[in-house]
Scaffold this motif. Structure first.
Motif, PDB file in Angstrom:
ATOM      1  N   VAL A  67      11.246   3.765  -6.487  1.00 38.98           N
ATOM      2  CA  VAL A  67      10.643   3.283  -7.726  1.00 38.98           C
ATOM      3  C   VAL A  67       9.673   2.154  -7.423  1.00 38.98           C
ATOM      4  O   VAL A  67      10.019   1.185  -6.750  1.00 38.98           O
ATOM      5  N   GLY A  68       8.442   2.284  -7.907  1.00 35.28           N
ATOM      6  CA  GLY A  68       7.439   1.250  -7.704  1.00 35.28           C
ATOM      7  C   GLY A  68       7.581   0.125  -8.718  1.00 35.28           C
ATOM      8  O   GLY A  68       8.038   0.338  -9.845  1.00 35.28           O
ATOM      9  N   SER A  69       7.193  -1.078  -8.319  1.00 34.34           N
ATOM     10  CA  SER A  69       7.245  -2.226  -9.217  1.00 34.34           C
ATOM     11  C   SER A  69       6.057  -3.128  -8.910  1.00 34.34           C
ATOM     12  O   SER A  69       5.176  -2.765  -8.135  1.00 34.34           O
ATOM     13  N   GLY A  70       6.039  -4.301  -9.513  1.00 29.88           N
ATOM     14  CA  GLY A  70       4.933  -5.212  -9.257  1.00 29.88           C
ATOM     15  C   GLY A  70       3.786  -4.997 -10.208  1.00 29.88           C
ATOM     16  O   GLY A  70       3.810  -4.113 -11.071  1.00 29.88           O
ATOM     17  N   PRO A  71       2.712  -5.788 -10.050  1.00 31.82           N
ATOM     18  CA  PRO A  71       1.593  -5.765 -10.997  1.00 31.82           C
ATOM     19  C   PRO A  71       0.872  -4.431 -11.091  1.00 31.82           C
ATOM     20  O   PRO A  71       0.321  -4.093 -12.129  1.00 31.82           O
ATOM     21  N   ASN A  72       0.862  -3.665 -10.007  1.00 31.31           N
ATOM     22  CA  ASN A  72       0.192  -2.360 -10.050  1.00 31.31           C
ATOM     23  C   ASN A  72       1.181  -1.203 -10.056  1.00 31.31           C
ATOM     24  O   ASN A  72       0.785  -0.050  -9.976  1.00 31.31           O
ATOM     25  N   GLY A  73       2.450  -1.529 -10.116  1.00 32.44           N
ATOM     26  CA  GLY A  73       3.474  -0.505 -10.173  1.00 32.44           C
ATOM     27  C   GLY A  73       3.585   0.344  -8.931  1.00 32.44           C
ATOM     28  O   GLY A  73       4.116   1.456  -8.972  1.00 32.44           O
ATOM     29  N   ARG A  74       3.112  -0.183  -7.788  1.00 33.22           N
ATOM     30  CA  ARG A  74       3.131   0.639  -6.575  1.00 33.22           C
ATOM     31  C   ARG A  74       3.845  -0.046  -5.406  1.00 33.22           C
ATOM     32  O   ARG A  74       3.838   0.467  -4.299  1.00 33.22           O
ATOM     33  N   VAL A  76       7.094  -0.793  -3.538  1.00 28.23           N
ATOM     34  CA  VAL A  76       8.479  -0.367  -3.432  1.00 28.23           C
ATOM     35  C   VAL A  76       9.239  -1.463  -2.679  1.00 28.23           C
ATOM     36  O   VAL A  76       9.092  -1.620  -1.464  1.00 28.23           O
ATOM     37  N   ASP A  80      14.654  -1.129  -3.460  1.00 33.83           N
ATOM     38  CA  ASP A  80      14.314   0.069  -4.236  1.00 33.83           C
ATOM     39  C   ASP A  80      13.980   1.270  -3.363  1.00 33.83           C
ATOM     40  O   ASP A  80      13.815   2.383  -3.868  1.00 33.83           O
ATOM     41  N   ASP A 160      -5.666  -7.840  -4.291  1.00 31.28           N
ATOM     42  CA  ASP A 160      -4.195  -7.813  -4.325  1.00 31.28           C
ATOM     43  C   ASP A 160      -3.556  -9.200  -4.229  1.00 31.28           C
ATOM     44  O   ASP A 160      -2.419  -9.331  -3.768  1.00 31.28           O
ATOM     45  N   GLU A 163      -0.327  -9.030  -6.131  1.00 30.08           N
ATOM     46  CA  GLU A 163       0.801  -8.411  -5.445  1.00 30.08           C
ATOM     47  C   GLU A 163       1.453  -9.387  -4.464  1.00 30.08           C
ATOM     48  O   GLU A 163       2.689  -9.431  -4.337  1.00 30.08           O
TER      49      GLU A 163
END
Length: 225
Positions: A67-74, A76, A80, A160, A163
């Motif tokens: 599952v991706g997370s963080g500001p860009n959803g990428r 891992v 996770d 980034d 990130e």
């Protein structure tokens, strides 16, 4: 994320044309050190001073599953990651990566089949070390983009930062490590603005050929010794 990389485990340089894999290694909690990202490529140069590797279109890419997370959803995060990898391929345009030995970044350029694209991507990472299957490093999240405008003006910006800030907030990157990364970013920015090597190099010698076949990742690509 460690600040130190192991020394070269393969003493002899790769010959031009050799198929290799570039890997970013990270520490993933109880899993220990593992491959975070891998991309296959073809060696153009490998000597005491320089490594140049090209990834033709369709060359193999391996990314962490989870599952991706963080500001860009990428992003891992270590907790996770499920331990598996997604099979992918290099798309968009062939890319050439130039790394001066011992430097904490590599410079990437893309070629569309007719000319080099205007952006120069400076990937902040630990110095590459040569292995029996390619080169290992550790990506530092923050990157630098240098662009040439239509009027020939040269501009440089970070990529980034959000990130990297997320990693610091979650405790996956220390404040001291962040300072070290930002210092490397400042040095890379200065090198780009000064048009130092490889920004002043003749990149025509590294121009990708449309005839190059795609490159696979070798057997054992995910093993970390």
């Amino acid at each position: 994320m460690s600040d130190a990389m192991r020394p070269d485990t393969k003493a002899e340089p790769f010959l031009p044309g050799a198929s290799v894999v570039l890997r970013s290694l990270q520490t993933f909690g109880e899993r220990g050190e593992a491959v975070a990202f891998a991309v296959a490529g073809r060696v153009l140069v490998d000597d005491d001073d320089l490594a140049v590797v090209a990834s033709p279109l369709g060359s193999a890419v391996r990314r962490r599953a989870g599952v991706g997370s963080g500001p860009n959803g990428r992003l891992v995060l270590p907790e996770d990651w499920d331990g598996d990898y997604l099979d992918d391929v290099w798309s968009g345009a062939p890319v050439v990566r130039v790394h001066q030995k011992g430097q904490p970044w590599s410079v990437w350029r893309w070629h569309d089949g007719s000319d080099w694209l205007p952006d120069w991507y400076i990937n902040l990472e630990l110095p590459w070390c040569r292995t029996h299957i390619g080169f290992d490093s550790q990506d530092c999240t923050l990157d630098v983009i240098a662009s040439t405008g239509p009027d020939g003006a040269w501009s440089v910006r970070y990529k980034d930062e959000d990130e990297l800030a997320f990693y610091v907030k979650t405790g996956h990157v220390s404040k001291e490590k962040r300072t070290s990364i930002e210092r490397a970013g400042g040095d890379a920015t200065a090198a780009a603005l000064a048009r130092a090597f490889p920004f002043d190099a003749d990149w025509s010698q590294w121009e990708p050929s449309p005839a190059w076949a795609t490159v696979r990742v070798p057997e054992g690509w995910s093993e970390v010794l």
